[in-house]
Scaffold this motif. Structure first.
Motif, PDB file in Angstrom:
ATOM      1  N   ASN A  85      31.664 -39.283  80.346  1.00 36.26           N
ATOM      2  CA  ASN A  85      32.468 -40.257  81.086  1.00 36.26           C
ATOM      3  C   ASN A  85      33.040 -39.605  82.346  1.00 36.26           C
ATOM      4  O   ASN A  85      34.033 -40.038  82.893  1.00 36.26           O
ATOM      5  N   THR A 150      30.518 -50.288  73.292  1.00 32.78           N
ATOM      6  CA  THR A 150      31.858 -49.700  73.300  1.00 32.78           C
ATOM      7  C   THR A 150      32.553 -50.023  71.987  1.00 32.78           C
ATOM      8  O   THR A 150      32.452 -51.155  71.490  1.00 32.78           O
ATOM      9  N   ILE A 151      33.253 -49.033  71.459  1.00 30.34           N
ATOM     10  CA  ILE A 151      34.034 -49.309  70.251  1.00 30.34           C
ATOM     11  C   ILE A 151      35.197 -50.249  70.588  1.00 30.34           C
ATOM     12  O   ILE A 151      35.749 -50.881  69.708  1.00 30.34           O
ATOM     13  N   ASP A 152      35.557 -50.322  71.871  1.00 36.63           N
ATOM     14  CA  ASP A 152      36.754 -51.077  72.266  1.00 36.63           C
ATOM     15  C   ASP A 152      36.549 -52.594  72.240  1.00 36.63           C
ATOM     16  O   ASP A 152      37.523 -53.343  72.260  1.00 36.63           O
ATOM     17  N   MET A 194      42.320 -46.110  69.114  1.00 36.60           N
ATOM     18  CA  MET A 194      41.790 -46.280  70.463  1.00 36.60           C
ATOM     19  C   MET A 194      41.620 -47.768  70.788  1.00 36.60           C
ATOM     20  O   MET A 194      41.885 -48.627  69.954  1.00 36.60           O
ATOM     21  N   GLY A 195      41.099 -48.036  71.984  1.00 32.80           N
ATOM     22  CA  GLY A 195      40.859 -49.420  72.382  1.00 32.80           C
ATOM     23  C   GLY A 195      41.123 -49.686  73.851  1.00 32.80           C
ATOM     24  O   GLY A 195      40.990 -50.810  74.313  1.00 32.80           O
ATOM     25  N   ARG A 196      41.582 -48.642  74.546  1.00 30.66           N
ATOM     26  CA  ARG A 196      41.956 -48.773  75.962  1.00 30.66           C
ATOM     27  C   ARG A 196      42.950 -49.912  76.167  1.00 30.66           C
ATOM     28  O   ARG A 196      43.938 -49.967  75.468  1.00 30.66           O
ATOM     29  N   GLU A 247      46.317 -47.688  71.521  1.00 31.52           N
ATOM     30  CA  GLU A 247      46.682 -46.639  72.487  1.00 31.52           C
ATOM     31  C   GLU A 247      47.178 -47.215  73.815  1.00 31.52           C
ATOM     32  O   GLU A 247      47.913 -46.556  74.548  1.00 31.52           O
ATOM     33  N   ARG A 265      36.901 -40.646  87.005  1.00 30.85           N
ATOM     34  CA  ARG A 265      36.854 -41.113  85.616  1.00 30.85           C
ATOM     35  C   ARG A 265      38.070 -41.983  85.304  1.00 30.85           C
ATOM     36  O   ARG A 265      39.071 -41.935  86.011  1.00 30.85           O
ATOM     37  N   ARG A 268      43.071 -41.452  81.017  1.00 31.14           N
ATOM     38  CA  ARG A 268      43.087 -41.189  79.568  1.00 31.14           C
ATOM     39  C   ARG A 268      44.398 -41.663  78.996  1.00 31.14           C
ATOM     40  O   ARG A 268      45.468 -41.241  79.432  1.00 31.14           O
ATOM     41  N   HIS A 295      39.260 -39.862  68.190  1.00 28.26           N
ATOM     42  CA  HIS A 295      37.797 -39.809  68.270  1.00 28.26           C
ATOM     43  C   HIS A 295      37.105 -39.958  66.916  1.00 28.26           C
ATOM     44  O   HIS A 295      35.888 -40.143  66.875  1.00 28.26           O
ATOM     45  N   ARG A 298      35.009 -42.909  66.800  1.00 24.88           N
ATOM     46  CA  ARG A 298      33.724 -42.946  67.521  1.00 24.88           C
ATOM     47  C   ARG A 298      32.619 -42.208  66.763  1.00 24.88           C
ATOM     48  O   ARG A 298      31.452 -42.262  67.152  1.00 24.88           O
TER      49      ARG A 298
END
Ligand code: F6P
Length: 372
Positions: A85, A150-152, A194-196, A247, A265, A268, A295, A298
């Motif tokens: 990324n 994407t996992i998100d 996670m999930g942005r 997150e 990028r 984070r 992580h 993922r």
């Protein structure tokens, strides 16, 4: 396929952004589908680094993908061609003579690099960043098909992305395990996922894993509301609580918790779980522990659903190339896979609609979102 080609038709596959369970299944389906058509297949190492940073790949930045290289990989996590990324070709971080880092567009070099390898069509597997790159390449004349990962689950234009189901299943299992230890010690367990900027993983796992509170980016939270929920449970004799925090969650009037933002990028995210745990400790006086799943979400083997989705996407991408399509992304539209313009997938982020039935279900179950 084009009858003007004397050499076999040649496709390349790139996997970009954070890895997600199912990437290898896409690669396998795309490679086998292409080989069945008499085409050749290549993998670009680490996103597009195999072309843009060739010195880092003495063994070759663009590698042949054969029946042997894709044998037995449907069930494996990660990606056999690597991902990154960093180094988005649209905003490639470059050092100025004074040491300052600035971002520059290297997509022309990428277009030329693909041509130099004789690539007739590209399958770009990734999230919003990869779809944005694919759209730019398509505008420059590259024949490109996007595959959403994407996992998100935050990509628009598709009902689902592979990786999400596996991440939710793992997070749910973790919540199941945390119930007994939370209960045994009468603790508040805060679980950061996670999930942005989207709360899909937190919401789905939180409901399935019987969380008492779920904090998502779409609903700024007031921690006092969560503390009140915990106190109510205490008063009813339920002396433990589980709080899931996405997150990207943020307090009312506050900002998301960012660890760093490097050139080239995405920023984070992280640290919100600690803030929530600390705040709840102070507000409730209860012993509180934080678990950051990070992580772990993922990693591992893709779920059955993600394997199937990834295999369907990989094969559909090859069919799209065969039909002469370009500038589109394969997308799930149950029960079918369809094609949508790449711009549709990148024009907006798919976040949780706060009035969707899943949210209503959660509220009917008594789950607190920190807002009421
Ligand atoms: O987009 C997938 C994702 O896993 C996000 O949920 C998370 O914010 C990010 O990637 C983390 O990426 P990195 O690999 O840089 O830690």
């Amino acid at each position: 396929m084009s009858d003007q080609h004397t050499a076999p038709f040649r496709i390349a596959i790139s996997t970009g952004g954070g890895d997600a369970p199912g990437l290898n299944a896409v690669i396998r389906a795309a490679v086998l589908s292409a080989l069945h058509r008499g085409w050749e297949c290549y993998g670009i190492r680490d996103g597009f680094a195999g072309i843009l940073a060739p010195k880092e790949y003495p063994q070759g930045g663009v590698v042949p993908l054969t029946r042997d290289t894709v044998r037995g990989i449907t069930s494996s996590g990660g990606t056999i061609i690597g991902t990154t990324n960093r180094g988005n070709p649209l905003r490639y971080p470059t050092a100025a003579p004074d040491g300052r880092i600035y971002e520059r567009d290297r997509t022309d070099e990428l277009v030329n690099g693909l041509a130099a390898f004789g690539i007739d069509a590209l399958i770009s597997v990734g999230g919003d960043g990869s779809m944005e790159i694919a759209a730019a390449l398509a505008r420059k004349g590259v024949r490109v098909i996007g595959v959403p990962k994407t996992i998100d689950n935050d990509l628009d234009g598709t009902v689902a992305t592979f990786g999400f189901d596996t991440a939710v299943a793992f997070a749910t299992e973790c919540l199941d395990r945390l119930h007994s230890t939370a209960q045994a010690h009468r603790r508040v367990m805060v679980v950061e996922v996670m999930g942005r900027y989207a709360g899909w993983i937190a919401l789905y796992a939180g409901i399935a894993g019987t969380a008492n509170a779920i904090l998502i980016p779409e609903i700024p939270y007031d921690l006092e509301r969560v503390a009140a929920k915990i106190r109510r449970r205490d008063a009813e004799g339920r002396l433990y609580s589980i709080v899931v925090v996405a997150e990207g969650a943020r307090p009312v009037g506050g900002q998301a918790s960012v660890i760093e933002h490097e050139a080239g990028r995405a920023e984070r995210l992280g640290g919100i779980g600690e803030k929530v745990a600390q705040g709840l400790r102070e507000l409730t006086g209860r012993e509180t522990r934080l678990v950051v799943l990070g992580h772990l979400l993922r990693g591992g083997s893709p779920s059955t659903g993600d394997r199937l989705l990834a295999l369907r996407f990989g094969a559909a991408a090859v069919r799209a190339i065969e039909e002469g399509q370009s500038g589109i992304m394969v997308a799930l539209d149950p029960p079918s896979v369809k094609y949508v313009p790449l711009e549709e997938a990148t024009s907006r982020m798919k976040v949780v609609p706060v009035d969707c039935d899943t949210m209503l279900t959660a509220r009917d179950l008594g789950i607190c979102f920190g807002d009421a």
